[in-house]
Design an enzyme around this catalytic site. Structure first.
Site, PDB file in Angstrom:
ATOM      1  N   GLN A  87     -18.579  -8.331 -37.502  1.00 12.17           N
ATOM      2  CA  GLN A  87     -17.416  -7.706 -37.457  1.00 12.17           C
ATOM      3  C   GLN A  87     -17.356  -7.593 -35.796  1.00 12.17           C
ATOM      4  OE1 GLN A  87     -15.412  -5.023 -40.286  1.00 12.17           O
ATOM      5  NE2 GLN A  87     -15.553  -3.375 -38.695  1.00 12.17           N
ATOM      6  N   SER A 103       0.874  -1.275   0.059  1.00 13.22           N
ATOM      7  CA  SER A 103      -0.070   0.171  -0.092  1.00 13.22           C
ATOM      8  C   SER A 103       0.912   1.233  -0.007  1.00 13.22           C
ATOM      9  CB  SER A 103      -0.927  -0.022   1.093  1.00 13.22           C
ATOM     10  OG  SER A 103      -1.394   1.415   1.507  1.00 13.22           O
ATOM     11  N   LYS A 106       0.928  -3.260   5.129  1.00 18.73           N
ATOM     12  CA  LYS A 106       0.072  -4.056   3.988  1.00 18.73           C
ATOM     13  C   LYS A 106       0.812  -4.947   3.225  1.00 18.73           C
ATOM     14  CE  LYS A 106      -4.148  -2.635   4.037  1.00 18.73           C
ATOM     15  NZ  LYS A 106      -5.536  -3.432   3.738  1.00 18.73           N
TER      16      LYS A 106
HETATM   17  N1  ARG Z   1     -13.946  -7.025 -41.671  1.00 18.90           N
HETATM   18  C1  ARG Z   1     -15.162  -7.739 -41.979  1.00 18.90           C
HETATM   19  C2  ARG Z   1     -15.531  -8.753 -40.840  1.00 18.90           C
HETATM   20  O1  ARG Z   1     -14.511  -8.721 -39.969  1.00 18.90           O
HETATM   21  C3  ARG Z   1     -14.587  -8.888 -42.849  1.00 18.90           C
HETATM   22  C4  ARG Z   1     -15.767  -9.295 -43.919  1.00 18.90           C
HETATM   23  C5  ARG Z   1     -16.072  -8.406 -44.604  1.00 18.90           C
HETATM   24  N2  ARG Z   1     -17.383  -8.619 -45.471  1.00 18.90           N
HETATM   25  C6  ARG Z   1     -18.282  -7.827 -46.168  1.00 18.90           C
HETATM   26  N3  ARG Z   1     -19.112  -8.383 -46.669  1.00 18.90           N
HETATM   27  N4  ARG Z   1     -18.093  -6.509 -45.821  1.00 18.90           N
HETATM   28  O2  ARG Z   1     -16.487  -9.070 -40.662  1.00 18.90           O
END
Ligand code: ARG
Length: 458
Positions: free
Chosen positions: A322, A277, A283
């Site tokens: 994504q 601490s 501590k």
């Molecule tokens: N960066 C995209 C992902 O992670 C890759 C696939 C992109 N595909 C598309 N139809 N825009 O999903």
């Protein structure tokens, strides 16, 4: 801004839109998998005569060159590219010219990213499994050395019955063993290759999907192209398994924090795994255990996030997907770190066996055994329960324990008590008599340890 498309557009993308859409900042983690998948795809295209031998060779050599240059730090991943797939392809075209433009034949980024993420996750499943195996080995070694290290067992965090450190650790051994079984199960289900699914409906080229799958170590190709590009079940299952691992680690950490407290002093966490601490010089804090407990939240978060992202997505690929990456990557890294640190912490932790035994001696952990003693002398269990209840009350008033009472005092509560009561309620007897499989008795524990050793040797 650099992108793979644009032919049908009349205007450039707004910079904010581009940035919002781009994923290279985080999907560059998939660099190795992207190159590996592309090499397999090109190899298959060559074998099927979709590409010439020369084109195939140029592409594969080019991809190996990119891999090497990035690994050796000669080539930096260009973060102005939209994603890691665009980076690899653009670089390949820079290197080898027109042949590079043929790599994407019969492939979409949809099946490409599905493959990359699956390859990455598959590796993580194996890695986390190996870390768990190491943790299990430390647990089992500690169990073997502590068959007669007595401690109280708790219910409601109140002392209940005596047990041993080997038995207590054995509970966690079972938990982490089940975690490994879950990983194995996930591996079996996920190990199919989505490449060749195309955007969603396969392709008109004569791809050999089985061949690509075997090149990448998969059991075979996935069987529906729409599902292939939009399935993230394997990742949800993995995040769920990771959440369960964290839940187990967190419970264990909570116990270690309690055991390490000034009140308990069952263990002492090694200096290398403790922190001080800034204001209180006395501590030594169990920060690592607390952090592992705390980080459980973000791993659960990753699971909830992906479940929620996936719940309303119509078939097949949608950009929502994504969002499967950032939190999943974070969860995988977090769990790896937590297992490694936790394993190190318990490997170096010292047990204060005297304190543990003393704690098991007071607190009436032998009350059930005292009742069983009476039962063995012919008293019905319900009556025995009542007698020992009165005995405990007597002890509380006198601030003493059952085994510290004189025989005359014991007899004043029930004249069934004889001299053999002392042995019957000793810690050693209480534990030793629990000899059914799964119980803390050393003979039962030895059998469990034997089974566990065999399991770890598999
Ligand atoms: N960066 C995209 C992902 O992670 C890759 C696939 C992109 N595909 C598309 N139809 N825009 O999903």
């Amino acid at each position: 801004m650099a992108q793979l498309w644009g032919g049908r557009f009349t205007k450039a993308t707004d910079q904010l839109v581009y940035d919002f859409n781009a994923s290279i900042r985080f999907d560059q983690k998939l660099f190795h998998q992207d190159v590996e998948g592309s090499i397999a795809h090109a190899t298959m295209l060559g074998r099927q005569n979709i590409l010439t031998k020369e084109e195939t060779r140029a592409i594969i050599d080019g991809l190996h060159g990119i891999l090497k240059d990035v690994e050796e730090g000669k080539l930096a991943i260009d973060e102005t590219q939209e994603d890691i797939h665009s980076f690899v392809e653009a670089n390949l075209i820079d290197r080898i010219g027109d042949a590079g433009k043929k790599l994407h034949t019969g492939r979409s980024r949809n099946d490409q990213v599905a493959l990359d993420m699956r390859l990455y996750t598959r590796e993580q499943v194996l890695h986390i499994d190996s870390l768990l195996k190491e943790l299990l080995t430390v647990l089992l070694d500690t169990m073997e050395e502590n068959l007669e290290t007595y401690m109280p067992g708790f219910t409601h965090l109140q002392k209940a019955q005596p047990t041993t450190l080997a038995h207590h650790y054995g509970a966690y051994f079972e938990m982490f063993k089940r975690d490994r079984l879950r990983l194995k199960d996930i591996y079996e289900r996920m190990n199919y290759c989505p490449l060749g699914a195309g955007a969603l409906a396969g392709t008109t080229y004569p791809l050999d999907r089985g061949y690509t799958a075997s090149l990448l170590g998969f059991y075979g190709p996935t069987l529906n192209s729409m599902d292939s590009v939009s399935d993230r079940d394997y990742l949800i299952e993995f995040l769920s398994a990771l959440s369960t691992i964290m839940m187990h680690l967190s419970r264990f950490c909570e116990e270690i924090i309690i055991w390490n407290s000034n009140e308990y002093q069952f263990v002492e966490i090694d200096d290398a795994y403790s922190t001080g601490s800034s204001i209180m010089p006395q501590k030594k804090n169990p920060d690592i255990a607390e952090l592992v407990r705390g980080k459980t939240g973000r791993v659960y978060g990753a699971l909830m996030s992906l479940l929620t992202t996936m719940k309303g997505i119509p078939l097949a690929y949608n950009k929502d997907m994504q969002e499967d990456k950032e939190m999943a990557f974070d969860a995988m890294e977090t769990v790896q770190n937590c297992i490694v640190l936790f394993t190190g912490m318990i490997r170096t932790m010292k047990f204060k066996k005297d304190r543990m035994a003393a704690s098991a001696m007071n607190g009436f952990t032998n009350a059930t055994d005292a009742a069983d003693y009476l039962v063995n002398k012919g008293v019905p269990f319900r009556d025995a329960h009542g007698i020992i209840g009165r005995l405990v009350l007597y002890c509380i008033e006198k601030n003493t324990s059952i085994d510290a009472l004189g025989l005359d005092e014991l007899k004043s509560i029930s004249d069934i008590f004889e001299d053999d009561i002392y042995d019957a309620v000793s810690l050693k007897t209480c534990v030793e008599k629990r000899l059914t499989i799964g119980a803390p008795g050393p003979e039962a524990m030895k059998e469990v340890i034997r089974i566990s050793r065999e399991y770890l040797a598999e």
